[in-house]
Design an enzyme around this catalytic site. Structure first.
Site, PDB file in Angstrom:
ATOM      1  N   GLU A 272      11.893  -0.529   5.388  1.00 28.88           N
ATOM      2  CA  GLU A 272      12.990  -1.426   5.104  1.00 28.88           C
ATOM      3  C   GLU A 272      12.180  -2.937   4.954  1.00 28.88           C
ATOM      4  OE1 GLU A 272      15.975  -1.359   4.274  1.00 28.88           O
ATOM      5  OE2 GLU A 272      15.916   0.578   4.336  1.00 28.88           O
TER       6      GLU A 272
ATOM      7  N   MET B 186       1.111  -1.226   0.246  1.00 25.66           N
ATOM      8  CA  MET B 186      -0.030   0.371   0.112  1.00 25.66           C
ATOM      9  C   MET B 186       0.932   1.604   0.530  1.00 25.66           C
ATOM     10  SD  MET B 186      -3.641  -1.075   2.141  1.00 25.66           S
ATOM     11  CE  MET B 186      -3.130  -0.635   3.795  1.00 25.66           C
TER      12      MET B 186
ATOM     13  N   HIS C 170       9.362  -3.587   3.656  1.00 25.08           N
ATOM     14  CA  HIS C 170       8.560  -3.974   1.939  1.00 25.08           C
ATOM     15  C   HIS C 170       9.979  -4.350   1.859  1.00 25.08           C
ATOM     16  CE1 HIS C 170       5.498  -0.651   3.373  1.00 25.08           C
ATOM     17  NE2 HIS C 170       4.893  -1.535   3.013  1.00 25.08           N
TER      18      HIS C 170
ATOM     19  N   SER D  93       6.239  -0.540  10.645  1.00 23.21           N
ATOM     20  CA  SER D  93       4.812  -0.318   9.766  1.00 23.21           C
ATOM     21  C   SER D  93       4.916   1.084   9.220  1.00 23.21           C
ATOM     22  CB  SER D  93       3.947  -0.563  10.919  1.00 23.21           C
ATOM     23  OG  SER D  93       3.026  -0.233  10.690  1.00 23.21           O
TER      24      SER D  93
ATOM     25  N   LEU E  32       6.623   3.242   1.984  1.00 20.21           N
ATOM     26  CA  LEU E  32       7.699   1.997   1.581  1.00 20.21           C
ATOM     27  C   LEU E  32       8.734   2.126   2.736  1.00 20.21           C
ATOM     28  CD1 LEU E  32       8.129   1.326  -2.121  1.00 20.21           C
ATOM     29  CD2 LEU E  32       6.324   0.068  -0.753  1.00 20.21           C
TER      30      LEU E  32
HETATM   31  P1  AMP Z   1       1.140  -3.323   3.845  1.00 23.04           P
HETATM   32  O1  AMP Z   1       1.841  -2.038   2.488  1.00 23.04           O
HETATM   33  O2  AMP Z   1       1.416  -2.634   4.867  1.00 23.04           O
HETATM   34  O3  AMP Z   1       0.100  -3.540   2.978  1.00 23.04           O
HETATM   35  O4  AMP Z   1       2.236  -4.142   3.529  1.00 23.04           O
HETATM   36  C1  AMP Z   1       3.097  -4.924   1.681  1.00 23.04           C
HETATM   37  C2  AMP Z   1       3.581  -5.995   2.430  1.00 23.04           C
HETATM   38  O5  AMP Z   1       5.413  -6.067   3.046  1.00 23.04           O
HETATM   39  C3  AMP Z   1       2.448  -6.968   3.104  1.00 23.04           C
HETATM   40  O6  AMP Z   1       2.825  -8.683   2.356  1.00 23.04           O
HETATM   41  C4  AMP Z   1       3.867  -7.268   4.268  1.00 23.04           C
HETATM   42  O7  AMP Z   1       2.801  -8.299   5.177  1.00 23.04           O
HETATM   43  C5  AMP Z   1       4.591  -6.160   4.217  1.00 23.04           C
HETATM   44  N1  AMP Z   1       5.295  -6.210   5.345  1.00 23.04           N
HETATM   45  C6  AMP Z   1       5.311  -4.923   6.107  1.00 23.04           C
HETATM   46  N2  AMP Z   1       5.959  -4.981   7.541  1.00 23.04           N
HETATM   47  C7  AMP Z   1       6.436  -5.610   7.126  1.00 23.04           C
HETATM   48  C8  AMP Z   1       7.669  -5.785   8.694  1.00 23.04           C
HETATM   49  N3  AMP Z   1       8.039  -5.316   8.889  1.00 23.04           N
HETATM   50  N4  AMP Z   1       8.779  -6.496   7.712  1.00 23.04           N
HETATM   51  C9  AMP Z   1       8.329  -7.817   7.057  1.00 23.04           C
HETATM   52  N5  AMP Z   1       7.527  -7.206   6.104  1.00 23.04           N
HETATM   53  C10 AMP Z   1       6.552  -6.605   6.291  1.00 23.04           C
END
Ligand code: AMP
Length: 281
Positions: free
Chosen positions: A30, A25, A32, A186, A28
Site C-alpha cells: 500500500e 524495487m 507504493h 515495507s 508492491l
Molecule cells: P522501495 O520499493 O522500497 O525501493 O520503495 C519505492 C518507493 O516507495 C520509495 O520512494 C519508498 O520511499 C516508497 N515507500 C516504501 N514504503 C513506503 C511506505 N510505507 N509509505 C510510503 N512510501 C513508501
C-alpha cells in the site's frame, strides 16, 4: 498496461508524453500504491519501474533474497490501470559496464550527507540509489517523480540532487503508509514473524510518544529526547536500535533544537532491519 523491458522500447513509449514516475524495487504494498495513485491523479501517464538495484546493496545484505514477485506486482499494477511498467534486468541497466566498480567513476553523491545515519551503516547505499535514480530519470524523463517519506534520507538526497543539478522534474514526497498496528509498510516486513511484528510496532508508538513529549514541553533538547528514546527502546530487548537522530528538515544535519525536525530511527528486529521517522514542525 505496457510491460517495457528495454531502453529502446522505453524511448519509444515516453515520446511526447507527460509522465508521472514511481521508481520501486517491486514487492508492491500500500505504500507504493499510495504513490502510484497520486501519480495517476496528477499526470496524463503513469510509469512505474521495478528494478532491484544491485548497486545499493552491501556485500552482507539481502540482494539475492530480496523478494521478487513480478507476476503478483503485474496484477496489482494492471488493476490500478497504470500506463506502463519498466522492468529491466540488470544487464539492461548495467550491462555496458566492464566491472561493478566502474560505477564509482560516475560518482553521484553528497559525501557528508550520504555517510550519515543510514549511510553510516550501509556504505555505498546512497551512492547506489542516487546513481540509479539519476539514470532512471534520464531514461524516463518524467514530469514528476513520486517518493515516500518513509525513506526520508533518500527522499532528501534525491530532492537535493534534482535541485542542485537542475533536473527538470518535480519531486513529490508523500507520507508514510502504515499497517493497522502502526508499523511503516515495507517489502521487508514479510520477513517478520507475528511476534516480531508486534515488537516492531513499538517503533512508531515510541516515535509518537516522543513527539508528544516535545509538544507538551516535557523535553526541550534533542540530546535529552534521544537519551529518553534510547532507554525506552532498550527495555524492549528484541528491538536493537542502530541509531536515533533528530535532524533539521532543511539541511538534514543533526539538530539541537526541536522545531522543523525529523526524528529518524533505524533498528533491527532479529535479522530484519527497519527504518521509520516522524516529523515535528
Ligand atoms: P522501495 O520499493 O522500497 O525501493 O520503495 C519505492 C518507493 O516507495 C520509495 O520512494 C519508498 O520511499 C516508497 N515507500 C516504501 N514504503 C513506503 C511506505 N510505507 N509509505 C510510503 N512510501 C513508501
Amino acid at each position: 498496461m505496457k510491460i517495457i523491458r528495454t531502453k529502446s522500447s522505453l524511448k519509444k513509449f515516453i515520446k511526447d508524453k507527460k509522465i508521472g514516475f514511481v521508481p520501486t524495487m517491486g514487492s508492491l504494498h500500500e505504500g507504493h500504491i499510495s504513490l502510484i495513485k497520486k501519480s495517476l491523479k496528477q499526470n496524463p501517464f503513469t510509469l512505474v519501474s521495478i528494478f532491484v538495484n544491485p548497486k545499493q546493496f552491501g556485500h552482507n545484505e539481502d540482494y539475492l533474497t530480496y523478494p521478487r514477485v513480478f507476476e503478483k506486482d503485474k496484477e496489482i499494477l494492471s488493476q490500478l490501470n497504470i500506463d506502463a511498467v519498466f522492468y529491466p534486468d540488470v544487464k539492461v541497466m548495467y550491462g555496458h559496464l566492464e566491472s561493478p566498480q566502474e560505477i564509482l567513476h560516475t560518482y553521484v553523491g553528497y559525501q557528508k550527507l550520504e555517510n550519515l545515519y543510514c549511510g553510516q551503516y550501509r556504505p555505498g547505499f546512497f551512492n547506489g540509489i542516487m546513481f540509479v535514480v539519476l539514470k532512471l530519470l534520464n531514461l524516463v524523463k518524467p514530469m514528476r517523480i513520486y517518493l515516500g517519506k518513509k525513506d526520508y534520507q533518500q527522499y532528501y538526497l534525491i530532492k537535493k540532487m534534482v535541485k542542485d543539478i537542475d533536473l527538470d522534474v518535480q519531486v513529490i514526497g508523500l507520507p508514510i503508509v502504515r499497517g493497522s498496528g502502526g508499523l511503516a509498510l515495507s517489502s521487508r516486513n514479510q520477513y517478520l514473524s507475528h511476534n516480531e511484528m508486534v515488537v516492531a510496532e513499538n517503533i512508531y508508538r515510541l516515535l509518537k510518544r516522543s513527539k508528544f513529549w516535545v509538544a507538551s514541553g516535557r523535553v526541550f533538547s534533542s540530546h535529552t529526547l534521544k537519551r529518553k528514546m534510547m532507554s525506552e527502546f532498550k527495555k524492549q530487548k528484541i528491538l536493537q536500535i542502530q541509531y536515533i537522530e533528530v535532524v533539521d528538515k532543511k539541511t538534514l544535519l543533526r539538530s539541537e533544537k526541536l522545531k522543523n525536525v525529523v526524528i529518524l530511527v533505524a533498528g533491527f528486529v532479529n535479522q530484519v532491519r527497519l527504518i521509520d521517522n516522524i516529523e515535528i514542525n
